[in-house]
Design an enzyme around this catalytic site. Sequence first.
Site, short mmCIF file in Angstrom:
data_model
loop_
_atom_site.label_atom_id
_atom_site.label_comp_id
_atom_site.label_asym_id
_atom_site.label_seq_id
_atom_site.Cartn_x
_atom_site.Cartn_y
_atom_site.Cartn_z
CG ASP A 172 -1.27 -4.39 -3.28
OD1 ASP A 172 -1.44 -5.76 -3.01
OD2 ASP A 172 -1.51 -3.61 -2.41
N GLY A 223 -2.48 -0.39 -14.66
CA GLY A 223 -1.90 -0.96 -13.44
C GLY A 223 -2.69 -2.13 -12.84
CB ALA A 250 -5.79 -3.96 -10.26
CG HIS A 292 -9.93 4.30 0.38
ND1 HIS A 292 -8.88 4.71 0.47
CD2 HIS A 292 -10.33 3.72 1.94
CE1 HIS A 292 -8.08 4.42 1.41
NE2 HIS A 292 -8.87 3.84 2.31
CG HIS A 299 -7.39 9.16 3.74
ND1 HIS A 299 -8.08 9.15 2.51
CD2 HIS A 299 -6.35 8.21 3.80
CE1 HIS A 299 -7.54 8.20 1.82
NE2 HIS A 299 -6.66 7.61 2.68
CE LYS A 318 -12.85 3.61 5.25
NZ LYS A 318 -13.01 2.17 5.16
CB THR A 355 -0.90 -7.07 -13.26
OG1 THR A 355 0.31 -6.10 -13.55
CG2 THR A 355 -1.49 -7.79 -14.64
CE LYS A 363 1.64 3.02 7.10
NZ LYS A 363 0.29 2.29 6.65
#
Length: 491
Positions: free
Chosen positions: A21, A17, A23, A180, A242, A184, A19, A341
Amino acid sequence: MVARVVTVEPFDIVVFGATGDLARRKLLPALFERDLAGQLPEEARIIGVSRRPMPRDEFQTFAHEAVGLSDGIEEVAPARLAGFLDRLDYVAVDAVTDEGWANLAHTLEEGRERVRVFYLAVGPDLFDPICSRIGAHGLVTEKTRVVVEKPVGKDLASALEVNAAVGRVFREEAVFRIDHYLGKETVQNLMALRFANALFEPVWNNAHIDHVQITVAESIGTAGRAGYYDTAGALRDMVQNHILQLLCLVAMEPPVSLDADAVRDEKLKVLKALEPIDERNAAQFTVRGQYRAGASAGGAVPGYLEELGSGQSETETFVALKAEIGNWRWAGVPFYLRTGKRLAARVSEIVVAFRPIPHSVFDGQAGPIMANRLVIRLQPDEGVKLWLMIKDPGPGGMRLQHVPLDMSFASVFGVRNPDAYERLIMDVIRGNQTLFMRRDEVEAAWRWVGPILEAWRGSREPPKPYTAGTWGPSAAIALIERDGRTWTDDA
């Protein structure tokens, strides 16, 4: 203060993957920053893989544009940038057929003695075919690792399938399920605060802590991902991974060491101790919402249904939960979790609210005495605040003020704060799994989240509407305020 950089051993990282988003926005800039810092050895290679045929120089151009997102790129000498781009290669591979795999095997052949990382920056439906072909083409060496991006499944059954598919090819010690948020700086500092200071651990229990709040709020909408998001929703997208990981780091017992399995053993105990939320109590302990048109960043923004291009959807863009942990340390201490959101601000933080003092020796003129709280800010402006009562300076008698001891990482350390992916990719190459989820953690999280999803489906009650640019539906405020508490905003 200068950050210490330790070079990792030679490696090849193969990005499926390449190419896409992820990456473009995260992986290539992260590797570029680590190269600039001098952490990548001369032999390290970055091999992009995608289905579309592409000359190597075209992929290098793509990577050049991607690393243009990095801080301070304009200050980089052309030779430094050229050196990074020279590390890059590209192979066209079809994940679901054998086309291109022989070329990938040939490209990797010269580096069989190096650390080899396969980074699956693709959808979970491709995990099985990619891993199967990695095994079938003999690409797994003693030093091979695989990185799996979330979501690991959409429920317990699919998570079991994904884990089984990856596990047929890779040993558990070679599987790195990335979150991810765990990379942090502030998240790791939570462990340092708890376990490297005598101040906190003695009071880190239900005798001294009133409640804990964990907020992960986004001010943006679905950002062009409405189609994907409608198959997931806030509970799957943020809470199952998360937020539950943050809860585990707050609530876990001290591990015997920072060895990966020692830490993950303690996190697993927390997940197993979470009190069930299901059809019996979901209406009491959960709130789900969906944003409508409103205002954000000084302008009008559409509602979720307008972004989706549909007149109806039961997908939640906001969720608030009251979670409880059934063990001696945390009995009676609620953990209030919320994420969404199109909220009023972009902020991720953990608030540990301590109990009020048992008795005040001050008279009424001193003013109200507020309870202490510890605020760990993950983004933006990473840092830690400890709110205390102190005397207002001056000769006007004893007047008390509630003020923070404020440690901003940017101002205290004066160094660039690496992106989470920089740290996590380097940990993969080192083989350090401390900040990655183990298989049984993922499955335990789904066992807790699954009954909530089932209860929502069974209730037939749609998500509660809230206006974009606010803090979610009013029911989320009621969730915490009926307990005599309130959401904390330490922005």
